[in-house]
Design a protein around this motif. Structure first.
Motif, PDB file in Angstrom:
ATOM      1  N   PRO A  44       0.810  -1.221   0.000  1.00 42.59           N
ATOM      2  CA  PRO A  44       0.000   0.000   0.000  1.00 42.59           C
ATOM      3  C   PRO A  44       0.843   1.270   0.000  1.00 42.59           C
ATOM      4  O   PRO A  44       0.508   2.249  -0.663  1.00 42.59           O
ATOM      5  CB  PRO A  44      -0.838  -0.137   1.274  1.00 42.59           C
ATOM      6  CG  PRO A  44      -0.971  -1.614   1.477  1.00 42.59           C
ATOM      7  CD  PRO A  44       0.344  -2.181   1.026  1.00 42.59           C
ATOM      8  N   ARG A  45       1.953   1.263   0.744  1.00 43.43           N
ATOM      9  CA  ARG A  45       2.787   2.466   0.783  1.00 43.43           C
ATOM     10  C   ARG A  45       3.482   2.704  -0.554  1.00 43.43           C
ATOM     11  O   ARG A  45       3.633   3.850  -0.992  1.00 43.43           O
ATOM     12  CB  ARG A  45       3.792   2.360   1.921  1.00 43.43           C
ATOM     13  CG  ARG A  45       3.156   2.550   3.289  1.00 43.43           C
ATOM     14  CD  ARG A  45       4.181   2.502   4.395  1.00 43.43           C
ATOM     15  NE  ARG A  45       3.534   2.731   5.689  1.00 43.43           N
ATOM     16  CZ  ARG A  45       4.152   2.627   6.849  1.00 43.43           C
ATOM     17  NH1 ARG A  45       5.427   2.312   6.890  1.00 43.43           N
ATOM     18  NH2 ARG A  45       3.506   2.845   7.977  1.00 43.43           N
ATOM     19  N   ALA A  46       3.957   1.646  -1.177  1.00 37.00           N
ATOM     20  CA  ALA A  46       4.583   1.811  -2.486  1.00 37.00           C
ATOM     21  C   ALA A  46       3.574   2.335  -3.501  1.00 37.00           C
ATOM     22  O   ALA A  46       3.891   3.186  -4.339  1.00 37.00           O
ATOM     23  CB  ALA A  46       5.177   0.486  -2.963  1.00 37.00           C
ATOM     24  N   THR A  47       2.344   1.842  -3.420  1.00 37.81           N
ATOM     25  CA  THR A  47       1.303   2.304  -4.334  1.00 37.81           C
ATOM     26  C   THR A  47       1.003   3.785  -4.104  1.00 37.81           C
ATOM     27  O   THR A  47       0.833   4.553  -5.058  1.00 37.81           O
ATOM     28  CB  THR A  47       0.029   1.464  -4.142  1.00 37.81           C
ATOM     29  OG1 THR A  47       0.316   0.107  -4.475  1.00 37.81           O
ATOM     30  CG2 THR A  47      -1.094   1.947  -5.047  1.00 37.81           C
ATOM     31  N   ALA A  48       0.956   4.208  -2.833  1.00 39.54           N
ATOM     32  CA  ALA A  48       0.738   5.624  -2.541  1.00 39.54           C
ATOM     33  C   ALA A  48       1.896   6.462  -3.068  1.00 39.54           C
ATOM     34  O   ALA A  48       1.696   7.559  -3.613  1.00 39.54           O
ATOM     35  CB  ALA A  48       0.574   5.831  -1.045  1.00 39.54           C
TER      36      ALA A  48
END
Length: 263
Positions: A44-48
């Motif tokens: 999720p953080r990489a996607t953000a």
């Protein structure tokens, strides 16, 4: 779409997801592209961070760049070698991205919100019960949770105009099917790894079909053949099977969807 593997694993809640997101690697890709990659595992953080990077690059002055395509853990830039060298562009990108705190990166608010009618369950969502059980929910609670989640278009890929939407709550970090479903119809709403794919065309898939929309993400006959854009917000609005059949019967490619432009 370059740099995107269909159904990339979402390492949700893992130790990897708890570590800071470092600045993107700048990698060569073919003869006229660069790949800015945050990692090999989708989190999720990489996607953000990808969404924030896409926003940054979209507003940046990058002479020679002809295309910017976000994926789930990377962004691809295509460039014209007659206008900029790979080395100069890579240096410019390193300067742009080097001072950002990517651990705290957040995408800008979506400028457009799509509301798309979807019939869940029954003949239009034959795997809703299985998917909801895997998510630890009743079918009714599963539909309610999906409908209450404002999704973002994370990437367009696998087929022209086809959106990957996310992220659903962590309980939806579902594995793909062990065997491919032979075919889902155009408009199928499928789920896996905290994401939803809205199928642009009939296709085999390893994702579970929980619903169907009359909205067509790819319209080759239209001036704008792919109406959805990376970064758009999207809500799935539950409708009945009969209402969906009526929308399909009209042949309207919007399928009852509405697009609201936010200030």
């Amino acid at each position: 779409m370059t740099g995107f593997r269909h159904g990339g694993q979402m390492d949700s809640g893992s130790q990897r997801d708890k570590t800071p997101v470092e600045g993107p690697e700048v990698l060569p890709l073919g003869s006229t592209a660069l790949l800015l990659r945050f990692g090999l595992t989708v989190t999720p953080r990489a996607t953000a961070a990808v969404q924030a990077l896409h926003d940054m690059l979209d507003k940046a002055d990058l002479p020679g760049v002809t295309e910017i395509l976000p994926s789930l853990a990377s962004v691809m830039l295509r460039f014209d070698p007659a206008k900029v060298t790979r080395a100069d562009l890579a240096a410019r990108l390193a300067t742009l991205t080097g001072t950002r705190d990517w651990h705290a990166a957040e995408p800008r608010p979506a400028m457009r919100l799509w509301q798309v009618p979807v019939a869940f369950g029954g003949v239009h969502g034959p795997m809703l019960e299985e998917a909801s059980a895997l998510a630890g929910l009743s079918p009714e609670a599963a539909v309610r949770q999906v409908a209450e989640t404002e999704l973002r278009v994370l990437a367009i890929g696998f087929a022209p105009g086809q959106p990957y939407l996310g992220l659903l709550p962590e309980g939806w970090n579902l594995p793909r099917l062990s065997d491919l479903a032979p075919q889902v119809p155009q408009g199928a709403v499928t789920v896996a790894v905290r994401q939803i794919v809205l199928f642009a065309n009939a296709s085999p898939t390893g994702w579970r079909q929980i619903g169907r929309a009359a909205f067509r993400p790819f319209r080759p006959e239209a001036r704008d053949p792919a109406p959805l854009r990376a970064g758009d917000a999207l809500r799935l609005i539950p409708c009945s099977g009969d209402e969906l059949e009526a929308l399909l019967h009209t042949g309207d490619p919007d399928g009852g969807a509405r697009c609201q432009v936010r200030a």
